[in-house]
Design an enzyme around this catalytic site. Structure first.
Site, PDB file in Angstrom:
ATOM      1  N   SER A 113       0.803  -1.219   0.000  1.00  0.00           N
ATOM      2  CA  SER A 113       0.000   0.000   0.000  1.00  0.00           C
ATOM      3  C   SER A 113       0.839   1.273   0.000  1.00  0.00           C
ATOM      4  O   SER A 113       1.600   1.516  -0.918  1.00  0.00           O
ATOM      5  CB  SER A 113      -0.953  -0.040   1.190  1.00  0.00           C
ATOM      6  OG  SER A 113      -1.831   1.043   1.147  1.00  0.00           O
ATOM      7  N   HIS A 114       0.756   2.029   1.065  1.00  0.00           N
ATOM      8  CA  HIS A 114       1.404   3.348   1.149  1.00  0.00           C
ATOM      9  C   HIS A 114       2.803   3.265   1.754  1.00  0.00           C
ATOM     10  O   HIS A 114       3.456   4.285   1.925  1.00  0.00           O
ATOM     11  CB  HIS A 114       0.544   4.254   2.014  1.00  0.00           C
ATOM     12  CG  HIS A 114       0.175   3.594   3.310  1.00  0.00           C
ATOM     13  ND1 HIS A 114      -0.767   2.579   3.387  1.00  0.00           N
ATOM     14  CD2 HIS A 114       0.660   3.746   4.548  1.00  0.00           C
ATOM     15  CE1 HIS A 114      -0.841   2.162   4.626  1.00  0.00           C
ATOM     16  NE2 HIS A 114       0.010   2.848   5.361  1.00  0.00           N
ATOM     17  N   LYS A 126      -1.612 -10.155  -0.124  1.00  0.00           N
ATOM     18  CA  LYS A 126      -2.864 -10.522   0.549  1.00  0.00           C
ATOM     19  C   LYS A 126      -3.764 -11.290  -0.404  1.00  0.00           C
ATOM     20  O   LYS A 126      -3.620 -11.204  -1.625  1.00  0.00           O
ATOM     21  CB  LYS A 126      -3.582  -9.297   1.103  1.00  0.00           C
ATOM     22  CG  LYS A 126      -4.172  -8.379   0.077  1.00  0.00           C
ATOM     23  CD  LYS A 126      -4.969  -7.282   0.775  1.00  0.00           C
ATOM     24  CE  LYS A 126      -5.588  -6.355  -0.256  1.00  0.00           C
ATOM     25  NZ  LYS A 126      -6.426  -5.334   0.348  1.00  0.00           N
ATOM     26  N   ASP A 277      -2.508   6.480  -3.379  1.00  0.00           N
ATOM     27  CA  ASP A 277      -1.342   5.867  -2.741  1.00  0.00           C
ATOM     28  C   ASP A 277      -0.694   4.792  -3.617  1.00  0.00           C
ATOM     29  O   ASP A 277      -1.043   4.633  -4.790  1.00  0.00           O
ATOM     30  CB  ASP A 277      -1.721   5.287  -1.371  1.00  0.00           C
ATOM     31  CG  ASP A 277      -2.589   4.051  -1.508  1.00  0.00           C
ATOM     32  OD1 ASP A 277      -3.379   3.987  -2.470  1.00  0.00           O
ATOM     33  OD2 ASP A 277      -2.480   3.144  -0.657  1.00  0.00           O
ATOM     34  N   ASP A 279      -0.904   1.573  -4.036  1.00  0.00           N
ATOM     35  CA  ASP A 279      -1.707   0.578  -4.746  1.00  0.00           C
ATOM     36  C   ASP A 279      -3.056   1.118  -5.212  1.00  0.00           C
ATOM     37  O   ASP A 279      -3.914   0.350  -5.669  1.00  0.00           O
ATOM     38  CB  ASP A 279      -1.905  -0.669  -3.880  1.00  0.00           C
ATOM     39  CG  ASP A 279      -2.642  -0.369  -2.600  1.00  0.00           C
ATOM     40  OD1 ASP A 279      -2.522   0.772  -2.101  1.00  0.00           O
ATOM     41  OD2 ASP A 279      -3.352  -1.257  -2.076  1.00  0.00           O
ATOM     42  N   ASP A 281      -5.686   2.536  -3.643  1.00  0.00           N
ATOM     43  CA  ASP A 281      -6.963   2.436  -2.930  1.00  0.00           C
ATOM     44  C   ASP A 281      -7.237   3.629  -2.022  1.00  0.00           C
ATOM     45  O   ASP A 281      -8.356   3.805  -1.553  1.00  0.00           O
ATOM     46  CB  ASP A 281      -7.082   1.099  -2.162  1.00  0.00           C
ATOM     47  CG  ASP A 281      -5.984   0.891  -1.152  1.00  0.00           C
ATOM     48  OD1 ASP A 281      -5.075   1.736  -1.054  1.00  0.00           O
ATOM     49  OD2 ASP A 281      -6.030  -0.148  -0.444  1.00  0.00           O
ATOM     50  N   ARG A 282      -6.235   4.465  -1.767  1.00  0.00           N
ATOM     51  CA  ARG A 282      -6.470   5.641  -0.918  1.00  0.00           C
ATOM     52  C   ARG A 282      -6.667   6.890  -1.760  1.00  0.00           C
ATOM     53  O   ARG A 282      -6.229   6.946  -2.903  1.00  0.00           O
ATOM     54  CB  ARG A 282      -5.271   5.885   0.002  1.00  0.00           C
ATOM     55  CG  ARG A 282      -5.092   4.813   1.016  1.00  0.00           C
ATOM     56  CD  ARG A 282      -4.014   5.185   2.009  1.00  0.00           C
ATOM     57  NE  ARG A 282      -4.002   4.174   3.063  1.00  0.00           N
ATOM     58  CZ  ARG A 282      -3.448   4.332   4.253  1.00  0.00           C
ATOM     59  NH1 ARG A 282      -2.826   5.462   4.543  1.00  0.00           N
ATOM     60  NH2 ARG A 282      -3.511   3.382   5.149  1.00  0.00           N
ATOM     61  N   GLU A 364     -11.190   6.833   8.098  1.00  0.00           N
ATOM     62  CA  GLU A 364     -10.536   8.132   8.244  1.00  0.00           C
ATOM     63  C   GLU A 364      -9.176   8.173   7.560  1.00  0.00           C
ATOM     64  O   GLU A 364      -8.632   9.231   7.306  1.00  0.00           O
ATOM     65  CB  GLU A 364     -10.413   8.514   9.722  1.00  0.00           C
ATOM     66  CG  GLU A 364      -9.898   7.408  10.661  1.00  0.00           C
ATOM     67  CD  GLU A 364      -8.522   6.910  10.371  1.00  0.00           C
ATOM     68  OE1 GLU A 364      -7.656   7.751  10.074  1.00  0.00           O
ATOM     69  OE2 GLU A 364      -8.305   5.678  10.422  1.00  0.00           O
ATOM     70  N   SER A 365      -8.620   6.992   7.279  1.00  0.00           N
ATOM     71  CA  SER A 365      -7.277   6.870   6.731  1.00  0.00           C
ATOM     72  C   SER A 365      -7.272   7.026   5.209  1.00  0.00           C
ATOM     73  O   SER A 365      -6.612   6.275   4.510  1.00  0.00           O
ATOM     74  CB  SER A 365      -6.694   5.524   7.127  1.00  0.00           C
ATOM     75  OG  SER A 365      -7.590   4.482   6.758  1.00  0.00           O
ATOM     76  N   LYS A 376     -11.280  -0.382  -0.945  1.00  0.00           N
ATOM     77  CA  LYS A 376     -11.392   1.060  -1.063  1.00  0.00           C
ATOM     78  C   LYS A 376     -10.825   1.455  -2.412  1.00  0.00           C
ATOM     79  O   LYS A 376     -10.063   0.699  -3.025  1.00  0.00           O
ATOM     80  CB  LYS A 376     -10.737   1.776   0.099  1.00  0.00           C
ATOM     81  CG  LYS A 376      -9.318   1.419   0.368  1.00  0.00           C
ATOM     82  CD  LYS A 376      -8.899   2.030   1.698  1.00  0.00           C
ATOM     83  CE  LYS A 376      -7.487   1.667   2.013  1.00  0.00           C
ATOM     84  NZ  LYS A 376      -7.334   1.153   3.370  1.00  0.00           N
TER      85      LYS A 376
HETATM   86  C1  G1P Z   1      -4.052   1.585   8.171  1.00  0.00           C
HETATM   87  C2  G1P Z   1      -5.309   2.403   8.344  1.00  0.00           C
HETATM   88  C3  G1P Z   1      -6.523   1.547   8.076  1.00  0.00           C
HETATM   89  C4  G1P Z   1      -6.411   0.924   6.686  1.00  0.00           C
HETATM   90  C5  G1P Z   1      -5.091   0.192   6.549  1.00  0.00           C
HETATM   91  C6  G1P Z   1      -4.866  -0.316   5.137  1.00  0.00           C
HETATM   92  O1  G1P Z   1      -4.058   0.517   9.096  1.00  0.00           O
HETATM   93  O2  G1P Z   1      -5.377   2.987   9.626  1.00  0.00           O
HETATM   94  O3  G1P Z   1      -7.688   2.337   8.181  1.00  0.00           O
HETATM   95  O4  G1P Z   1      -7.463   0.041   6.457  1.00  0.00           O
HETATM   96  O5  G1P Z   1      -4.004   1.057   6.879  1.00  0.00           O
HETATM   97  O6  G1P Z   1      -4.793   0.720   4.209  1.00  0.00           O
HETATM   98  P1  G1P Z   1      -3.245   0.566  10.488  1.00  0.00           P
HETATM   99  O7  G1P Z   1      -1.820   0.871  10.122  1.00  0.00           O
HETATM  100  O8  G1P Z   1      -3.845   1.694  11.266  1.00  0.00           O
HETATM  101  O9  G1P Z   1      -3.465  -0.773  11.113  1.00  0.00           O
HETATM  102 ZN    ZN Z   2      -3.301   1.331  -0.260  1.00  0.00          ZN
END
Ligand code: G1P
Ligand code: ZN
Length: 543
Positions: A113-114, A126, A277, A279, A281-282, A364-365, A376
């Site tokens: 992801s990010h 995953k 981000d 991948d 999804d954000r 919120e993320s 997402k």
């Molecule tokens: C974080 C975000 C959560 C999101 C996840 C994957 O997870 O807070 O909302 O679903 O990344 O993108 P965390 O690092 O808080 O467990």
């Molecule tokens: Zn992501």
């Protein structure tokens, strides 16, 4: 083609976190590490004779090697077909879209992801199920259990597949189809939003700046914004995906998307700014000199949903993760639809969407999406905003201010303390939990504690229970502070502090959230002994 059975030793650290297994690239490069986890996935599911698997990743370092390994293992484990993104690349929402469109058994998404990429960065994997969404906790628990006892995995001795060229390739009995995931995804977007109105908006001189952060959305953004919607070529920046994301941190927030933030807060700023981000999804949404909090973005999309053709008939319900502000709850109440509060992580929304109970989901993320996929979806959120802007012909800021005037403002912020020593972070959580019994009824300035708990959730569809999902301190006036440790990091611990207060007074709606939340921020620091325990005087990231 003979199946090779390779002897291996189990690893004891393959427990999936908030979103799959994430580790350093160097961890994944250990002999058998990736193979073990993939075999654990395959052992946790039943693979029927005609099964199709979808496979793709965000293009980060090690993506290509991992794709070739997984293709061979899929052939050995009896898949009939694998649909793989061209060059091994699929954004996470595109992967979900493709699983659903072609009725695959499931998919493997390669992404952290990010998190930063490159040889010294992170890698991740995953499993997504047939609905296109991340595997449920029941499945991820099973994968983890299997990974701890695995003694061998299966593969075939086949040459690598040329992933550059679309088409079918044979690998033993299995067919590998290299697909254009961008086209499938862009078609889905076009079916949901008023592309004609958005094209007219761009033609009228409306200016957008989208930052793909050298991550997966570059080609998708070009196809959708520039080619299909007529935005200028300059409106998409950092559009070439790079294995190390250009050395950046592909997280669309005010800290890491600094180039975009500088443009949107600079002179002659465009009307609309957005980023996605690693991948895809954000999403982060910005107006001219204006930041839209993701919790507000969810509420606002819900309130304006019927402006988009795909949601014309209205929405069935909304789900948000627990730490996400209750702004969406107010919209749901006004619309007379249910609003669900789930633990953090997209996997908790799948059952609600499959059961038709909710249409929109958000975290919120910087995560927002709907039941068009089961992930997402960054570009979906950007397109929803463009659709709303085209229909309302107001600025981003004016639309948000209107929303707050109507529903009140859930003033909200998240403070992240990244890279803490594990002991310090665990110490903070233990201290807090131990203080809960004596906190109820206590007064801190204008706030009185009404309730403290460790959030747990019973899935309304399958009855499964998830405990330990975040420490909550709820105050009598509806304000709250939530504390969680991140489940996606790979180095040390990240403490997240979520702060929320409700303000109906329109005279304060123009003020900065940090100012309005100052008292709650101080209470959080006091209750956690934050400075003395972590040595930090300020968060790493403020949202
Ligand atoms: C974080 C975000 C959560 C999101 C996840 C994957 O997870 O807070 O909302 O679903 O990344 O993108 P965390 O690092 O808080 O467990
Ligand atoms: Zn992501």
């Amino acid at each position: 083609m003979p199946v090779l059975t390779i002897a291996t030793q189990p690893f004891n650290d393959q427990k999936p976190g908030t979103s799959g297994l994430r580790k350093r690239v160097t961890t994944f490069q250990q002999a058998h590490y990736l193979e073990n986890f993939v075999q654990a996935i395959f052992n946790s599911i039943t693979i029927p004779a005609n099964a199709t698997l979808v496979l793709g990743g965000d293009g980060r370092f090690y993506n290509r090697e991992a794709i070739q390994t997984i293709l061979k293992m899929a052939a050995a484990n009896g898949f009939a077909r694998v649909l793989v993104g061209q060059n091994g690349i699929l954004s996470t929402p595109a992967c979900s879209c493709v699983i659903r469109k072609y009725q695959a058994l499931g998919g493997i998404v390669l992404s952290a992801s990010h998190n930063p990429g490159g040889a010294d960065g992170d890698f991740g994997i995953k499993y997504n199920q047939a609905n296109g969404g991340p595997a449920s906790e029941t499945v991820t628990d099973a994968i983890y259990a299997i990974s701890k006892t695995l003694t061998h995995y299966q593969t075939v001795a086949a040459p690598d597949i040329a992933l550059e060229v679309l088409g079918d390739y044979a690998m033993g009995e299995m067919v590998v189809t290299v697909i254009d995931g961008v086209a499938d995804y862009a078609d889905l977007m076009e079916s949901l939003f008023d592309f004609g109105a958005i094209r007219a908006l761009f033609a009228s001189g409306f200016r957008m700046q989208f930052d793909a952060m050298h991550a997966v959305t570059g080609p998708y953004a070009r196809e959708i914004f520039i080619r299909r919607l007529g935005a200028s070529a300059a409106s998409v920046m950092n559009a070439v995906p790079l294995p190390d994301f250009g050395g950046g941190h592909p997280d669309p927030n005010l800290t890491y998307a600094h180039d975009l933030v500088a443009i949107m807060y600079g002179d002659n700023a465009p009307d609309f700014g957005a980023a996605s981000d690693g991948d895809g999804d954000r999403n982060m949404i910005l107006g001219k000199h204006f930041f839209v909090n993701p919790s507000d973005s969810l509420a606002l999309i819900a309130a304006n949903a019927t402006l988009a053709p795909g949601y014309k008939a209205g929405i069935a319900g909304i789900a948000r993760s627990m730490p996400t502000s209750a702004a969406a709850d107010r919209v749901a109440a006004a619309l007379g639809i249910p609003c669900f509060e789930t633990p953090t992580g997209w996997k908790f929304f799948g059952n609600l969407m499959d059961a038709g109970k909710v249409t929109l989901c958000g975290e919120e993320s910087f995560g927002t999406s709907s039941s068009h996929v089961r992930e997402k979806d960054g570009l979906w959120a950007v397109l929803f905003w463009l659709n709303i802007l085209a229909a309302r012909q107001q600025s981003v800021e004016a639309i948000v201010m209107d929303h707050w005037a109507k529903f009140g403002r859930n003033v909200y912020s998240r403070h992240d303390y990244e890279g803490l020593p594990n002991d310090a972070a665990n110490g903070v959580m233990t201290l807090l939990k131990a203080s809960f019994a004596s906190l109820v009824g206590k007064q801190f300035g204008k706030y009185t504690v009404a309730l403290c708990d460790d959030f747990s959730y019973t899935d309304p569809i399958d009855g499964s229970v998830s405990t330990g999902q975040g420490l909550r301190i709820l105050f009598t006036d509806g304000s709250r502070i939530v504390f969680r440790l991140s489940g996606t990091g790979t180095e040390g611990a990240t403490l997240r502090i979520y702060l929320e207060a409700f303000d109906a007074d329109i005279r304060r709606h123009g003020l900065d959230a940090q100012v309005l939340l100052a008292e709650l921020i101080a209470i959080a620091a006091q209750l956690t002994e934050l400075r003395s325990r972590t040595g930090r005087i300020a968060p790493t990231v403020i949202t």
